[in-house]
Write a protein that holds these residues in place. Structure first.
Motif, PDB file in Angstrom:
ATOM      1  N   VAL A  43      -7.861  -4.075  -0.777  1.00 13.37           N
ATOM      2  CA  VAL A  43      -7.662  -5.004  -1.884  1.00 13.37           C
ATOM      3  C   VAL A  43      -8.950  -5.824  -2.027  1.00 13.37           C
ATOM      4  N   PHE A  44      -9.303  -6.139  -3.262  1.00 15.89           N
ATOM      5  CA  PHE A  44     -10.560  -6.853  -3.530  1.00 15.89           C
ATOM      6  C   PHE A  44     -10.312  -7.891  -4.601  1.00 15.89           C
ATOM      7  N   GLY A  60      -9.853  -6.950   1.850  1.00 17.46           N
ATOM      8  CA  GLY A  60      -9.076  -6.566   3.031  1.00 17.46           C
ATOM      9  C   GLY A  60      -7.630  -6.349   2.647  1.00 17.46           C
ATOM     10  N   PRO A  61      -6.652  -6.712   3.472  1.00 14.81           N
ATOM     11  CA  PRO A  61      -6.868  -7.230   4.827  1.00 14.81           C
ATOM     12  C   PRO A  61      -7.448  -6.169   5.756  1.00 14.81           C
ATOM     13  N   ALA A  62      -7.221  -4.889   5.413  1.00 13.80           N
ATOM     14  CA  ALA A  62      -7.684  -3.807   6.286  1.00 13.80           C
ATOM     15  C   ALA A  62      -8.301  -2.719   5.424  1.00 13.80           C
ATOM     16  N   LEU A  63      -9.101  -1.896   6.048  1.00 14.84           N
ATOM     17  CA  LEU A  63      -9.529  -0.643   5.421  1.00 14.84           C
ATOM     18  C   LEU A  63      -8.434   0.377   5.733  1.00 14.84           C
ATOM     19  N   VAL A  64      -7.713   0.773   4.696  1.00 12.23           N
ATOM     20  CA  VAL A  64      -6.622   1.742   4.860  1.00 12.23           C
ATOM     21  C   VAL A  64      -7.201   3.123   4.572  1.00 12.23           C
ATOM     22  N   GLU A 101      -2.542  -8.539  -4.636  1.00 11.28           N
ATOM     23  CA  GLU A 101      -1.669  -7.631  -3.905  1.00 11.28           C
ATOM     24  C   GLU A 101      -1.796  -6.229  -4.474  1.00 11.28           C
ATOM     25  N   ILE A 102      -1.881  -5.232  -3.625  1.00 10.28           N
ATOM     26  CA  ILE A 102      -1.813  -3.838  -4.069  1.00 10.28           C
ATOM     27  C   ILE A 102      -0.837  -3.104  -3.159  1.00 10.28           C
ATOM     28  N   GLU A 103       0.050  -2.381  -3.820  1.00  7.27           N
ATOM     29  CA  GLU A 103       1.041  -1.560  -3.125  1.00  7.27           C
ATOM     30  C   GLU A 103       0.353  -0.705  -2.040  1.00  7.27           C
ATOM     31  N   SER A 104       0.942  -0.658  -0.875  1.00 10.57           N
ATOM     32  CA  SER A 104       0.477   0.140   0.270  1.00 10.57           C
ATOM     33  C   SER A 104      -0.776  -0.397   0.953  1.00 10.57           C
ATOM     34  N   LEU A 105      -1.477  -1.328   0.327  1.00 11.13           N
ATOM     35  CA  LEU A 105      -2.733  -1.804   0.920  1.00 11.13           C
ATOM     36  C   LEU A 105      -2.635  -3.209   1.491  1.00 11.13           C
ATOM     37  N   GLY A 106      -1.668  -3.989   1.014  1.00 11.08           N
ATOM     38  CA  GLY A 106      -1.505  -5.337   1.539  1.00 11.08           C
ATOM     39  C   GLY A 106      -1.930  -6.399   0.551  1.00 11.08           C
TER      40      GLY A 106
END
Ligand code: ZN
Length: 297
Positions: free
Chosen positions: A171-172, A200-204, A284-289
């Motif tokens: 997410v950006f 972030g929060p993470a690199l998925v 917020e993005i679905e599946s990414l956080g």
């Protein structure tokens, strides 16, 4: 090879700004990657450069399924500061006007080719870090964006091969100082203030996101919904964009491509909506956080 629990590789960079280390987000805890196996590079960019994401995934999986050796370093996720997943990216490339709904809201024709601009990599910031409104410009707003992180050196990549260049997604938030952006005519300064690129929060990793072109994407200021769309509205899709950029410049592991923002952006609303100290911005993005950033002066 994946346990039935739906194991996901989420790479984070944690620790003090400028000294972040690669970690794995496992539920409520962060496990230091090089404490699982000392041969792994200590940063996310280092892991990408070494082409070792798959090795990290299998080591982590074995570690989680096994005895969770006590020599590993882990900390509670809620106690850690998360940085940008790749805090030391060589470049941050952004797309303007890349959502059909966003072009419609500005009554603009979709562009014939991707519209590229840059943010200074020093603007990269963690998913819970504060956004600082600069004293030079109080007309600051936010943009929800899906970002791609590059996984390997990519130059002149064909569209059909381009997904192989993707390490994963995050997410950006493309924060902008609008008076400066307009006034300068070049967007670079208004888009590049420190703290203007929370991510972030993470690199998925890529394999965890079967279809990046079908994700819900949204932003909120405090409780107020600002943007709500889907990545299916993207005008130029991810392979097109990677191929296009790579015809001009070599993409390096860790480089960030922010793919543009959907309709609902604050500056285009009537009346316009800008960030004020004390606000909380959620992207917020679905599946990414999600990113949750407090706004400060
Ligand atoms: Zn943007």
């Amino acid at each position: 090879l994946r346990p039935s629990g739906g194991w996901k590789l989420r790479l984070v960079s944690y620790g003090e700004r400028g000294k972040e280390r690669a970690g794995l987000l496992l539920g409520e805890e962060i496990v230091d990657v090089s404490s699982i196996d000392g041969s792994f590079p200590s940063t996310v960019r280092g892991i990408l450069e070494a082409g070792r994401v798959a090795d990290v995934a299998s080591a982590a999986e074995a570690w989680e399924a096994g005895d969770r050796a006590s020599r590993t370093t882990s900390i509670a996720a809620r106690e850690a500061r998360l940085g940008a997943p790749v805090p030391d990216a060589s470049k941050v490339i952004c797309l303007g006007l890349n959502y059909a709904d966003h072009a419609r809201e500005q009554q603009k024709e979709p562009p014939a080719a991707p519209l590229l601009f840059a943010k200074a990599p020093s603007a990269l910031s963690g998913p819970h870090d504060e956004i600082a409104i600069p004293k030079q410009d109080e007309r600051v707003d936010c943009e929800a964006e899906l970002a791609v992180v590059i996984g390997r050196i990519s130059r002149n990549v064909a569209r059909g091969e381009a997904m192989n260049s993707v390490a994963g997604y995050m997410v950006f938030n493309d924060v902008s100082a609008r008076t400066i952006q307009r006034g300068d005519r070049q967007w670079f300064r208004g888009k590049s203030f420190d703290t203007f690129a929370p991510c972030g929060p993470a690199l998925v990793t890529r394999d965890e996101v079967p279809d990046p072109h079908s994700l819900a994407i949204a932003s909120y200021i405090n409780e107020m919904p600002l943007q709500s769309s889907r990545t299916s509205e993207l005008i130029f899709d991810i392979p097109y964009v990677i191929s296009y950029i790579s015809q001009a410049m070599t993409l390096l592991p860790g480089d960030v491509i922010a793919t543009g923002t959907p309709a609902g952006v604050g500056v285009f609303r009537d009346p316009p909506v800008f960030l004020k100290p004390g606000d909380t911005v959620t992207i917020e993005i679905e599946s990414l956080g999600r990113l949750v950033s407090r706004v400060v002066a």
